[in-house]
Motif scaffolding. Structure first.
Motif, PDB file in Angstrom:
ATOM      1  N   TYR A   1     -41.938 107.541  77.042  1.00  0.00           N
ATOM      2  CA  TYR A   1     -41.198 106.357  77.487  1.00  0.00           C
ATOM      3  C   TYR A   1     -41.611 105.902  78.885  1.00  0.00           C
ATOM      4  O   TYR A   1     -42.169 106.683  79.671  1.00  0.00           O
ATOM      5  CB  TYR A   1     -39.690 106.666  77.549  1.00  0.00           C
ATOM      6  CG  TYR A   1     -39.052 107.146  76.271  1.00  0.00           C
ATOM      7  CD1 TYR A   1     -38.981 106.337  75.142  1.00  0.00           C
ATOM      8  CD2 TYR A   1     -38.491 108.429  76.198  1.00  0.00           C
ATOM      9  CE1 TYR A   1     -38.372 106.784  73.973  1.00  0.00           C
ATOM     10  CE2 TYR A   1     -37.877 108.879  75.043  1.00  0.00           C
ATOM     11  CZ  TYR A   1     -37.824 108.056  73.925  1.00  0.00           C
ATOM     12  OH  TYR A   1     -37.219 108.499  72.777  1.00  0.00           O
TER      13      TYR A   1
ATOM     14  N   ALA B   1     -34.526 108.564  79.624  1.00  0.00           N
ATOM     15  CA  ALA B   1     -34.962 109.168  78.361  1.00  0.00           C
ATOM     16  C   ALA B   1     -33.806 109.879  77.668  1.00  0.00           C
ATOM     17  O   ALA B   1     -33.618 109.757  76.446  1.00  0.00           O
ATOM     18  CB  ALA B   1     -36.095 110.155  78.630  1.00  0.00           C
TER      19      ALA B   1
ATOM     20  N   VAL C   1     -41.936 110.897  80.450  1.00  0.00           N
ATOM     21  CA  VAL C   1     -41.694 109.571  81.001  1.00  0.00           C
ATOM     22  C   VAL C   1     -42.680 109.295  82.121  1.00  0.00           C
ATOM     23  O   VAL C   1     -42.843 110.115  83.028  1.00  0.00           O
ATOM     24  CB  VAL C   1     -40.252 109.426  81.551  1.00  0.00           C
ATOM     25  CG1 VAL C   1     -39.994 107.994  82.020  1.00  0.00           C
ATOM     26  CG2 VAL C   1     -39.234 109.825  80.491  1.00  0.00           C
TER      27      VAL C   1
END
Length: 368
Positions: free
Chosen positions: A128, A342, A74
């Motif tokens: 992400y 996430a 992330v």
């Protein structure tokens, strides 16, 4: 929730924060320093990518941190256009918009998606961004201004604000989507926001100069007064008052709240007035956000580094606790928030979103 292995990346001006999580357990964290002289050699943020990634890899290797078996990476999602909150997959459009700062805000956080994507590619993980800085969920009534064609938007500490609200809702045995909160991030920048049933429906544009004064930010000022101040100054200098040279810096040349409070305790009346004025302005903003929620507030939540100051928390409680209980969450949860976002997607508790590259507000139909 399963114990997913998640690597998080949050680039700053001369360093990059990294953390490795397995479920809620933080296995490793570090603030990776980058040589300022080396960074200065690059003409754009994008050119820093390889150097920053290699610096991170070297530190991980030195500390024998193994990223094998990663489920997700992330990155802090700077540079993206306004969007609803949530967890977004990093695709080609996210990479393109972030690296060129499509929103016009050039900040090292723009490198977050690219660094996360590269690590994800290496280890076969998902990539992400979670609640990027340009999350904008304003209700319609918060949009219009007294100037036709000029609309309100927000730039807030969305990641930390939403994570604080999610965590507090859990302590109540509820979901974030079931609660109404006024949530504040009180640090180098100060965000005050209204959250209704899982949406951040109003707040202050702290990059644009709204909201309370902060250590490095001027906060809201009357337009006429600002125009008078601007008379013999260039626009760039004045704009820096919104994010870099306003607040404590403009008054006393310091940005450290600890130093300011020490000066106040030692009898510096100027420092004392600055500190109390900042808190007063935060309290006013909390009150305004409570009216946005029609007084139906389940809690007033305080996060950020300055919340370690017990006197600040006590003053806000004294002024605002008649509205709703005030709860303090000192520090930041940015790395934890990215990992949690996430994990919620991987666990099927939240649906991953796709970045459209189109601002989520395009004006009102009735004006066209």
């Amino acid at each position: 929730m399963n114990a997913y292995k998640v690597f998080t990346v949050n680039p700053g001006s001369t360093s990059t924060k990294i953390a490795l999580f397995e479920g809620e357990k933080k296995l490793y964290s570090a603030n990776v320093s980058h040589d300022a002289e080396v960074l200065a050699q690059y003409k754009s943020l994008g050119e820093q990518l390889t150097y920053r990634k290699e610096t991170i890899e070297n530190l991980l290797k030195e500390n024998q941190v193994d990223l094998e078996g990663l489920d997700a990476c992330v990155g802090r999602g700077g540079g993206l256009l306004a969007m609803d909150g949530g967890t977004y997959e990093i695709d080609e459009l996210v990479l393109e918009h972030s690296i060129r700062a499509a929103n016009g805000v050039i900040h090292p956080a723009c490198l977050g998606p690219s660094i996360a994507h590269e690590f994800a590619e290496t280890y076969g993980a998902k990539a992400y961004v979670v609640n990027p800085p340009d999350v904008d969920e304003l209700q319609d009534l918060a949009r219009l201004t007294g100037i036709k064609g000029v609309y309100r938007g927000v730039h807030l500490h969305a990641l930390n604000l939403k994570e604080t609200a999610i965590r507090h809702a859990e302590t109540m045995g509820k979901k974030y989507e079931e609660c109404n909160f006024v949530v504040c991030h009180i640090g180098g920048g100060i965000s005050v926001s209204a959250h209704r049933k899982g949406k951040m429906v109003d707040g202050f544009d702290i990059v644009g100069g709204e909201g309370p004064m902060a250590p490095t930010r001027c906060g809201s000022i009357a337009v006429a007064d600002l125009l008078k101040y601007c008379a013999d100054k260039d626009i760039k200098t004045v704009k820096q008052l919104c994010t870099r040279n306003g607040g404590f810096v403009n008054h006393l040349g310091i940005s450290d709240a600890i130093e300011l409070t020490k000066r106040a305790e030692n009898g510096d009346r100027y420092a004392e007035m600055l500190w109390n004025t900042m808190i007063y302005q935060i309290e006013k903003c909390i009150g305004s956000m409570a009216t946005v929620l029609h007084g139906k507030v389940d809690g007033i939540l305080l996060g950020g580094g300055m919340v370690y100051n017990e006197g600040l928390v006590a003053q806000i409680k004294d002024t605002c606790e008649w509205i709703a209980p005030v709860s303090a969450y000192p520090g930041e949860f940015e790395m934890e928030a990215m990992a949690s976002g996430a994990a919620r997607v991987l666990d099927g508790k939240e649906t991953v979103k796709k970045y459209t590259g189109v601002c989520n507000f395009q004006g009102f139909d009735f004006e066209k």
